[in-house]
Design an enzyme around this catalytic site. Structure first.
Site: not given
Length: 465
Positions: A11, A165, A168, A224, A228, A271, A280, A283, A341
């Site tokens: 970040v 926000f 990755e 936040k 998530n 998906y 993210c 946790k 990913k």
């Protein structure tokens, strides 16, 4: 504006490089001398598309620099962004030691008025803890915050919650084209001055339309985690439906299109696959649930989301075991994709770790390919297999996707890298010992695979009869 980023991790580097690219004078501070050495030598310790060039451009333009000099970095910044890690503690809560250490450093070295920005993902109430730590350090230095001076912004500080926000693999784009900028500020004179500073920093993003969402600090901190948690819920919901689709003979991809076309639902994060991973979602779901328990509540939906996700990471191995049995000695499996990913080398909570761990423990050999995550994957699997390190002898990495296939009993797809989406099926079939694919990302059409002569096991997509 002079800005300091405390923490040169994922970040911090993205935030620092992007703010420098907007014309600010940015100093990135980190206590890890080796990391700063790498950055000052032109390297980047993480993989993120476009980031290395962005950093290089702004270093060359003398708008971005890296340092371990705590006092100098804090003196530099009118706004101090705390962007350090908040890893999960053993009880699932967010570990705030690095955030509070940064706050302590600010209190020890600050002069004049500072806008302290919580950029790290932190639980509700963290801004209060950051404020308390800074104030404690100021008192220890013998600095009394005169109310009139604070009101005139001549001294003191205000803590702002400005959660990130960033996805990755698309972090630079997300920062430079935000859909919203959440600002949690205090409703007092220092807080309103801090808001003015933050609006100045983010002014380039608001020229087309207002993207700032201004709210109280605790609501911003909550936002936040809520975002998530919602996205993780959509993923687990679709994965559970996919598992049922396997049982009843439905095609989860057609179901996704059917429900995604409803504007109240939309297509994003629907998906089916092998579960979510990364730094993210896992946790943050745990941390929000922990916060609920601290307040005497149980977030039953999120507890189910987490349980479904952990089970989903085993779905590929369960399909393999259903085909080959529990004893996989003598079997070879090609694995495409290791990172959690595409477009990242992040192996934190990656489903591939669960799969490869299970394959190796069952006696199989694994030949894996990933465009960027090989080194990170090996380190992660070393940790996972610390009790049986000899099993790593049965793991090797291929330089190219097709190199992993020779004489393998099956191909297993875990990460949806672009390079895997349109392969030569004839070549795959010729290289494999048997024409068998386990696809954890539903990259191919079952009808196409059947016509090409493959036995194809996807997630929630039955082979046509």
């Amino acid at each position: 504006m002079n800005i300091t980023i405390i923490g040169a991790g994922y970040v911090g580097l993205v935030t620092g490089a992007c703010l420098a690219d907007l014309g600010n004078q940015v100093v990135c501070l980190d206590v890890d001398a080796e990391k700063i050495k790498v950055l000052n030598a032109g390297g980047v310790p993480i993989y993120e598309p476009g980031l290395q060039q962005l950093i290089a451009n702004n270093v060359d333009a003398e708008r971005l620099s890296f340092t371990t000099d705590v006092a100098g970095a804090i003196e530099h910044g009118e706004a101090l962004f705390i962007a350090v890690g908040t890893p999960p503690d053993e009880d699932g809560s967010a570990d705030l030691q690095h955030v509070l250490s940064a706050a302590r450093s600010i209190g020890r070295h600050m002069h004049g008025f500072k806008v302290v920005v919580d950029k790290s993902t932190v639980p509700v109430g963290t801004a209060d803890k950051v404020s308390a730590v800074i104030h404690e350090e100021l008192v220890r230095r013998g600095i009394e915050l005169d109310a009139d001076a604070v009101a005139a912004n001549a001294t003191g500080f205000s803590v702002v919650s400005n959660p990130e926000f960033l996805k990755e693999g698309a972090a630079v784009e997300d920062f430079m084209r935000p859909d919203r900028i959440v600002l949690g500020v205090a409703d007092d004179a220092p807080g309103q001055h801090a808001l003015a500073v933050m609006r100045e920093i983010y002014a380039p993003f608001n020229r087309n339309h207002e993207r700032c969402r201004v709210m109280d600090v605790r609501s911003a901190e909550f936002t936040k985690y809520a975002a998530n948690a919602m996205l993780a819920t959509r993923i687990s919901f679709m994965n559970e439906l996919a598992n049922l689709a396997d049982k009843v003979g439905a095609d989860i991809e057609l179901v996704r299109q059917g429900i995604g076309s409803d504007p109240r639902i939309g297509y994003s994060f629907l998906y089916a696959g092998t579960g979510y991973g990364g730094s993210c979602f896992p946790k943050d779901v745990k941390a929000l649930d922990h916060t609920a328990h601290e307040h005497g509540m149980s977030l039953r939906v999120l507890e189910a989301v987490e349980a479904v996700n952990e089970d989903q990471k085993h779905v590929l191995f369960d399909k393999i075991r259903g085909e080959f049995g529990d004893d996989l000695r003598g079997r070879i499996f090609a694995v495409w994709g290791l990172a959690f990913k595409p477009n990242t080398d992040d192996m934190r909570a990656a489903p591939s770790r669960v799969l490869i761990d299970a394959l190796l423990r069952a006696g199989a050999r694994v030949v894996a390919h990933d465009p960027v995550a090989e080194d990170a994957a090996f380190k992660a699997l070393q940790s996972d297999l610390a009790d049986q390190p000899a099993l790593l002898d049965n793991l090797r990495f291929a330089d190219k996707p097709m190199d992993a296939l020779a004489n393998a009993d099956a191909l297993v797809i875990v990460t949806e890298w672009k390079a895997y989406k349109s392969p030569n099926l004839k070549t795959i079939k010729n290289l494999l010992k048997t024409p068998l694919i386990f696809d954890g990302r539903n990259l191919y059409e079952p009808e196409t695979m059947k016509n090409a002569g493959f036995r194809y096991f996807a997630v929630g997509r039955s082979m046509p009869h």
